[in-house]
Design a protein around this motif. Structure first.
Motif, PDB file in Angstrom:
ATOM      1  N   UNK A   1      -0.952  10.211   1.730  1.00 42.27           N
ATOM      2  CA  UNK A   1       0.403  10.745   1.992  1.00 42.27           C
ATOM      3  C   UNK A   1       0.760  10.709   3.486  1.00 42.27           C
ATOM      4  N   UNK A   2      -0.224  10.994   4.341  1.00 45.70           N
ATOM      5  CA  UNK A   2       0.061  10.979   5.785  1.00 45.70           C
ATOM      6  C   UNK A   2       0.374   9.564   6.256  1.00 45.70           C
ATOM      7  N   UNK A   3      -0.425   8.596   5.770  1.00 49.71           N
ATOM      8  CA  UNK A   3      -0.176   7.193   6.125  1.00 49.71           C
ATOM      9  C   UNK A   3       1.201   6.751   5.644  1.00 49.71           C
ATOM     10  N   UNK A   4       1.539   7.174   4.416  1.00 49.46           N
ATOM     11  CA  UNK A   4       2.827   6.771   3.843  1.00 49.46           C
ATOM     12  C   UNK A   4       3.987   7.328   4.674  1.00 49.46           C
ATOM     13  N   UNK A   5       3.850   8.560   5.116  1.00 48.82           N
ATOM     14  CA  UNK A   5       4.913   9.165   5.934  1.00 48.82           C
ATOM     15  C   UNK A   5       5.042   8.424   7.261  1.00 48.82           C
TER      16      UNK A   5
ATOM     17  N   UNK B   1       0.847  -1.210   0.000  1.00 54.36           N
ATOM     18  CA  UNK B   1       0.000   0.000   0.000  1.00 54.36           C
ATOM     19  C   UNK B   1       0.883   1.261   0.000  1.00 54.36           C
ATOM     20  N   UNK B   2       2.030   1.180   0.642  1.00 51.77           N
ATOM     21  CA  UNK B   2       2.968   2.313   0.666  1.00 51.77           C
ATOM     22  C   UNK B   2       3.562   2.541  -0.715  1.00 51.77           C
ATOM     23  N   UNK B   3       4.041   1.438  -1.327  1.00 47.01           N
ATOM     24  CA  UNK B   3       4.683   1.569  -2.633  1.00 47.01           C
ATOM     25  C   UNK B   3       3.684   2.077  -3.681  1.00 47.01           C
ATOM     26  N   UNK B   4       2.442   1.617  -3.571  1.00 42.74           N
ATOM     27  CA  UNK B   4       1.420   2.113  -4.497  1.00 42.74           C
ATOM     28  C   UNK B   4       1.227   3.618  -4.351  1.00 42.74           C
ATOM     29  N   UNK B   5       1.407   4.108  -3.136  1.00 44.95           N
ATOM     30  CA  UNK B   5       1.220   5.534  -2.886  1.00 44.95           C
ATOM     31  C   UNK B   5       2.400   6.348  -3.399  1.00 44.95           C
ATOM     32  N   UNK B   6       3.605   5.828  -3.240  1.00 45.49           N
ATOM     33  CA  UNK B   6       4.771   6.671  -3.528  1.00 45.49           C
ATOM     34  C   UNK B   6       5.419   6.374  -4.882  1.00 45.49           C
TER      35      UNK B   6
ATOM     36  N   UNK C   1       4.175   5.328   7.844  1.00 47.06           N
ATOM     37  CA  UNK C   1       4.730   3.996   7.579  1.00 47.06           C
ATOM     38  C   UNK C   1       6.253   4.057   7.463  1.00 47.06           C
ATOM     39  N   UNK C   2       6.713   5.034   6.674  1.00 47.56           N
ATOM     40  CA  UNK C   2       8.150   5.105   6.396  1.00 47.56           C
ATOM     41  C   UNK C   2       8.964   5.312   7.676  1.00 47.56           C
ATOM     42  N   UNK C   3       8.309   5.908   8.680  1.00 45.91           N
ATOM     43  CA  UNK C   3       9.029   6.190   9.925  1.00 45.91           C
ATOM     44  C   UNK C   3       9.081   4.976  10.848  1.00 45.91           C
ATOM     45  N   UNK C   4       8.338   3.913  10.535  1.00 44.10           N
ATOM     46  CA  UNK C   4       8.296   2.764  11.452  1.00 44.10           C
ATOM     47  C   UNK C   4       9.577   1.947  11.364  1.00 44.10           C
TER      48      UNK C   4
END
Lengths: 527, 527
Positions: free
Chosen positions: B477-481, B447-452, B483-486
């Motif tokens: 975008x907020x979810x992706x940010x 889901x992250x890769x699909x977003x970015x 996620x990336x921080x986890x």
């Protein structure tokens, strides 16, 4: 008096039956013949002498029969059961530096753990790992799956609720272990959080209340094995033991209480499960009674030591981010009790020696112009004045303790009382060989010096010349060579010279108390 | 089926009652109301659902009710009682290097200690201190007054007969301790003396024979506390426990047998002492029966591990100057049993995974051209080919185990099966977070890769595009940010790319067995 023959014989104190050094028995119970019986018995001079059907002879001090059972102090009988109000005037506590410096403080703290189940040390350095130093001051650290020490603070992936910020009801730790650690230490490094207070409950008291109020519930809890379990990725611990452990005589000996880690009871009928849960709920309710909750707050530097098979410990919830950090470790009660007993024994031997110097020691010293006490105190003082190491000051001070108990009279009657050996044997229960072996050899040293130094014999006092003959006279050249080769012979000769000089009725003599700190150091009483 | 209500509720498996991570209960037994009752119960789909009078709802798998009691394996029921002839074909033994290298050897050795009470490791390096390494291979060393390790050889001023050259009859060690060390290790460094052979006797067998031949004598020994004691200059240990310890159900659980350190029984009537000594002598005679004596000789490099609350050990006398040196240490059975259970669990999980790949894994993979097993094996192989670290090879290989158990069908029916979480939760009982967390996040990574990466979504397979919608679609975008921080997000994205490529029906796919050694290493099975 009717005596059980095998019991009596199993307790024969003779050197053939029992190793004089270790006190361990040298025979097996099966070595005794069937049908063993007493053939003859006679009492005289405070002793019972027994001749056995197998020809062995035993001799028992009459007072030995009067001795009380010692027990191991681990059942409720060895404890002081308590409610919170019993500590209204303060917890059993001591300052860490006083505990280290003063053996009486150590006795008080360890005695409180033994009898009341806990004590608090204040002022333990606020540094990681110091809790291990506290444990090692009286015993050995028990390593577990939590490590040699464990940190009680909020952890992100906690494998145990202890490492979160939730409230924890009164419980014992590690009930899923067998052997369970019998002591726990908790050292506070930081406690700034709102909440996070500590609580203790006397589990023996709670169990005794249950027995009083509901004997059948008590019985159910003592006879139902409970499957405690703890599992994480690297651990799979199980112990099946009752909540209340009683000894063979029904005395409370162990409490394990931890709802979090009780697994599933299986194989019991519904009625048995109902009975167990009713009893368990009743016991749990007792542990929560306000009058049983002893509540206090640990501050940085405090170290709580408590009996983990008796006391339940608890903590209130605290803020997640509030900064609370304890370090804990486990240890065991048997070694704590041993350390306490040895401390008490060592303090007692100092008092016994003081009493001997002040009492019997004031008596005549085998025809010399000084008393026995003066002679020994002078010998110690001469050693000290010559800058001798502490163990030789002690050996000089104590070299004639074997004369105490009236046995000096025997020597003057012409019978060798072997006082050097008697004294060394008695002292060796407490002092090391560096103190006792020069004492053991101090009579031999006289016989040696008479053999190798003609001028030495000429300088002996009249009484000493008399006892020399009783003791075997000067050594032969072969004996002297053998003596000189023995370890400690040189120390014995050195002590002997102070011994010989310590017969000056005009000299100022220090008191026994002057030497007490030195003896305490040699006994390991300075921590 | 009549069920005990508090028992049933205490075992509620819901996440409110029981911490999913630790399995520890989150409530106290006193938190449950008085008079708790089942209001409604229904059985469906292999589960019993219960509505409680306090409004709580519990759901139990029907098979859970069928599970057998586990026990802790410490009573006679968990043991294989033996006589010497049972080992006529050899002792339970293994080579030290094989033990270290092969988890099945470790299971065999530790299992023998658990069931038969002992095992011998051969070829342990003949060097001082190695016995500690043996103990640490399965547990923790228990330090005592004898030190962390002790030397069994002739000592000039022995404080224990063990340290002389005399014969020692069958006995257990340290009976004067409570807790007594439950395991002993003896590592032979030198054995050139005439004599000095070793013997073992199964104390549980001897106790069972006594019970069979003389039940009243057995009862006397289980109900008479015996005052064991050991004293030397620095030690004063006491434990008052019976020779035969039985659990609350009367099963033999512990034997302490050591004539050398039995102190004086006091406070008993003459008839009771007679009865105790008669029983004790009968039990001792049983322990000496030739058919119970397992005799062997330790050679340099041999390390004997044995249960010190069950087996009696002995040695024959040997020449004073003959050169015999063992090093010993103590440890505990609970940790050995935990290590064994974890080893067995880890070996079982590999077999379970192998079975899943071979069985269910051969089935259709959610509309792709490869089977589920092929997909996962390919993902693992791609990671391996790219030189990924072992934990990421494993994460790629295992990323879809959450689909097993038929739950993949749910996803294709349009219900998110949360397979990444299911898989990670199950695996986290065995594997570390470095393996499980990328698995937990591998759906989120899609889901992250699909977003970015718009190009990434365009490359998805048809089935994957379908499940994306079920799984929540591309991240905002907020979810992706977020996620990336986890922690572990980068690893999850890496695994995801292997996942996406692993759908090639033409590719050669390694078998599960190819990966077994790698998984074994991650499970800590390589010692």
């Amino acid at each position: 008096m009717s005596l059980s023959p095998y019991w009596l014989r199993d307790n024969c104190p003779c050197a053939e039956c029992r190793d004089p050094r270790t006190g361990q028995k040298l025979f097996q119970i099966t070595d005794l013949p069937d049908g063993l019986a007493v053939t003859e018995r006679s009492e005289a001079e405070g002793h019972l002498t027994v001749l056995w059907s197998d020809g062995h002879r035993s001799r028992y001090a009459t007072e030995w029969f009067e001795q009380a059972a010692e027990g191991d102090g681990r059942t409720e009988e060895g404890k002081r059961l308590w409610v919170a109000a019993d500590f209204a005037r303060g917890l059993p506590e001591a300052d860490w530096s006083a505990y280290l410096a003063d053996p009486a403080e150590r006795v008080a703290v360890l005695g409180a753990v033994r009898r009341s189940g806990f004590a608090v040390l204040r002022g333990v350095p606020v540094a990681e790992g110091e809790v291990l130093a506290v444990a090692r001051s009286f015993g050995y650290v028990r390593e577990t799956n939590y490590g040699e020490l464990f940190d009680v603070r909020v952890e992100p992936q906690a494998n145990n609720l202890a490492f979160t910020n939730v409230a924890i009801a009164p419980h014992t730790d590690n009930p899923y272990r067998d052997p369970v650690p019998t002591l726990q230490l908790l050292h506070c490094l930081r406690n700034e959080a709102e909440g996070g207070d500590s609580g203790l409950v006397d589990g023996f008291k709670a169990a005794a209340l249950l027995r009083e109020e509901s004997p059948e519930d008590f019985a159910v809890l003592t006879r139902t094995p409970v499957p405690f379990a703890f599992r994480d990725r690297g651990t799979d611990l199980r112990a099946e033991v009752p909540l209340i452990g009683v000894d063979a005589l029904g005395r409370i000996r162990e409490v394990r209480f931890n709802n979090r880690s009780i697994g599933t009871l299986r194989g019991l009928a519904t009625a048995e499960l109902d009975a167990f849960y009713a009893a368990y709920r009743r016991f749990a309710a007792i542990t929560l009674r306000p009058e049983l909750q002893l509540e206090f707050r640990l501050s940085p530097g405090d170290c709580l030591i408590f009996d983990n098979v008796r006391l339940l410990h608890a903590r209130t919830a605290f803020e997640q981010q509030g900064g609370r950090h304890l370090q804990g470790c486990y240890a065991d009660l048997d070694t704590l009790a041993s350390t306490l007993a040895v401390l008490e024994r060592r303090l007692a031997v100092l008092d016994t020696l003081a009493g001997l110097f002040e009492g019997e020691g004031a008596g005549e010293y085998l025809g010399e112009d000084v008393t026995m006490a003066q002679h020994m105190l002078q010998a110690g003082a001469l050693a000290e004045a010559d800058g001798a190491p502490e163990h030789l000051v002690a050996a000089s001070l104590l070299h004639d303790v074997g004369h105490f108990g009236g046995s000096g009279l025997e020597l003057m009657r012409g019978n060798d009382n072997r006082h050097s050996h008697t004294g060394a044997d008695w002292l060796s229960r407490h002092f090391g060989p560096e103190v006792t072996e020069p004492i053991r050899l101090h009579v031999a040293a006289k016989r040696y010096l008479c053999a190798v130094e003609p001028a030495y014999r000429a300088g002996l006092s009249e009484a000493s010349e008399y006892t020399l003959r009783v003791q075997g006279g000067p050594m032969s050249p072969a004996e002297a060579a053998e003596f000189a080769a023995r370890p400690g012979a040189a120390d014995a000769v050195t002590v002997r010279r102070w011994d010989d000089r310590a017969k000056d009725s005009a000299a100022r003599t220090p008191s026994f108390e002057h030497f007490r700190p030195l003896l305490g150091r040699l006994l390991g009483l300075d921590g």
